[in-house]
Design a protein around this motif. Structure first.
Motif, PDB file in Angstrom:
ATOM      1  N   ALA A 153     -15.085   4.409  -8.107  1.00  0.00           N
ATOM      2  CA  ALA A 153     -13.578   3.152  -8.254  1.00  0.00           C
ATOM      3  C   ALA A 153     -12.647   2.993  -9.832  1.00  0.00           C
ATOM      4  O   ALA A 153     -13.101   3.887 -10.129  1.00  0.00           O
ATOM      5  N   PHE A 154     -11.221   2.746  -8.996  1.00  0.00           N
ATOM      6  CA  PHE A 154     -10.281   2.763  -9.996  1.00  0.00           C
ATOM      7  C   PHE A 154     -10.391   1.605 -10.683  1.00  0.00           C
ATOM      8  O   PHE A 154      -9.894   0.342 -10.759  1.00  0.00           O
ATOM      9  N   SER A 155      -9.931   2.086 -12.156  1.00  0.00           N
ATOM     10  CA  SER A 155      -9.685   1.137 -13.287  1.00  0.00           C
ATOM     11  C   SER A 155      -8.359   0.479 -13.410  1.00  0.00           C
ATOM     12  O   SER A 155      -7.772  -1.257 -13.630  1.00  0.00           O
ATOM     13  N   ALA A 156      -7.077   1.395 -12.335  1.00  0.00           N
ATOM     14  CA  ALA A 156      -5.893   0.822 -12.680  1.00  0.00           C
ATOM     15  C   ALA A 156      -5.732   0.532 -10.730  1.00  0.00           C
ATOM     16  O   ALA A 156      -5.389   2.170 -10.785  1.00  0.00           O
ATOM     17  N   VAL A 157      -4.859   0.392 -10.726  1.00  0.00           N
ATOM     18  CA  VAL A 157      -4.003   0.445  -9.184  1.00  0.00           C
ATOM     19  C   VAL A 157      -2.330  -0.507  -8.945  1.00  0.00           C
ATOM     20  O   VAL A 157      -2.457  -1.872  -9.514  1.00  0.00           O
ATOM     21  N   TYR A 158      -1.644   0.235  -8.381  1.00  0.00           N
ATOM     22  CA  TYR A 158      -0.606  -0.474  -8.781  1.00  0.00           C
ATOM     23  C   TYR A 158      -0.225  -0.104  -7.150  1.00  0.00           C
ATOM     24  O   TYR A 158      -0.942   0.652  -6.511  1.00  0.00           O
ATOM     25  N   THR A 159       0.598  -1.841  -6.469  1.00  0.00           N
ATOM     26  CA  THR A 159       0.888  -1.538  -5.322  1.00  0.00           C
ATOM     27  C   THR A 159       2.542  -2.047  -4.801  1.00  0.00           C
ATOM     28  O   THR A 159       2.565  -2.356  -6.683  1.00  0.00           O
ATOM     29  N   PHE A 160       3.148  -1.498  -4.082  1.00  0.00           N
ATOM     30  CA  PHE A 160       4.705  -1.339  -4.378  1.00  0.00           C
ATOM     31  C   PHE A 160       4.747  -1.926  -3.297  1.00  0.00           C
ATOM     32  O   PHE A 160       4.453  -0.592  -1.908  1.00  0.00           O
ATOM     33  N   GLY A 161       5.510  -2.904  -2.921  1.00  0.00           N
ATOM     34  CA  GLY A 161       5.789  -2.965  -1.185  1.00  0.00           C
ATOM     35  C   GLY A 161       6.961  -4.176  -0.683  1.00  0.00           C
ATOM     36  O   GLY A 161       7.320  -5.172  -2.039  1.00  0.00           O
ATOM     37  N   PRO A 162       7.294  -4.039   0.362  1.00  0.00           N
ATOM     38  CA  PRO A 162       8.104  -5.130   1.035  1.00  0.00           C
ATOM     39  C   PRO A 162       7.481  -7.071   0.607  1.00  0.00           C
ATOM     40  O   PRO A 162       6.182  -6.569   1.149  1.00  0.00           O
TER      41      PRO A 162
END
Length: 90
Positions: free
Chosen positions: A1-10
């Protein structure tokens, strides 16, 4: 599992707005951090993301940035430099 996740989108607003300050479509960055204790912790993560991305663009795309600031947003280069020198979170 990831401890930090970023999303960038419309992102789309499905509401009527008579304001020129609110776009119907815009891009947004979201961060999800596991096991955070406070909003300040999350803000520090976002600050690191923006600082790192801005420094990378300024150092690797200097000619493009200068051209953009010359013709599109004069004076904003100084705002970026100022942003990099100060903390987002007080």
């Amino acid at each position: 599992a990831f401890s930090a996740v970023y999303t960038f989108g419309p992102t789309f607003r499905a509401e009527n707005s008579q304001s020129r300050r609110h776009l119907a479509e815009f891009y947004m960055v979201e961060a999800e951090v596991a096991f955070t204790e406070s909003l300040e912790d999350l803000m520090k993560v976002i600050e690191g993301l923006f600082t790192s991305a801005t420094e990378h663009v300024l150092s690797h795309c200097a000619e493009d940035v200068d051209l953009f600031h010359k013709y599109v947003t004069p004076g904003h280069r100084e705002n970026l430099d100022h942003m990099l020198k100060r903390k987002f979170v007080v």
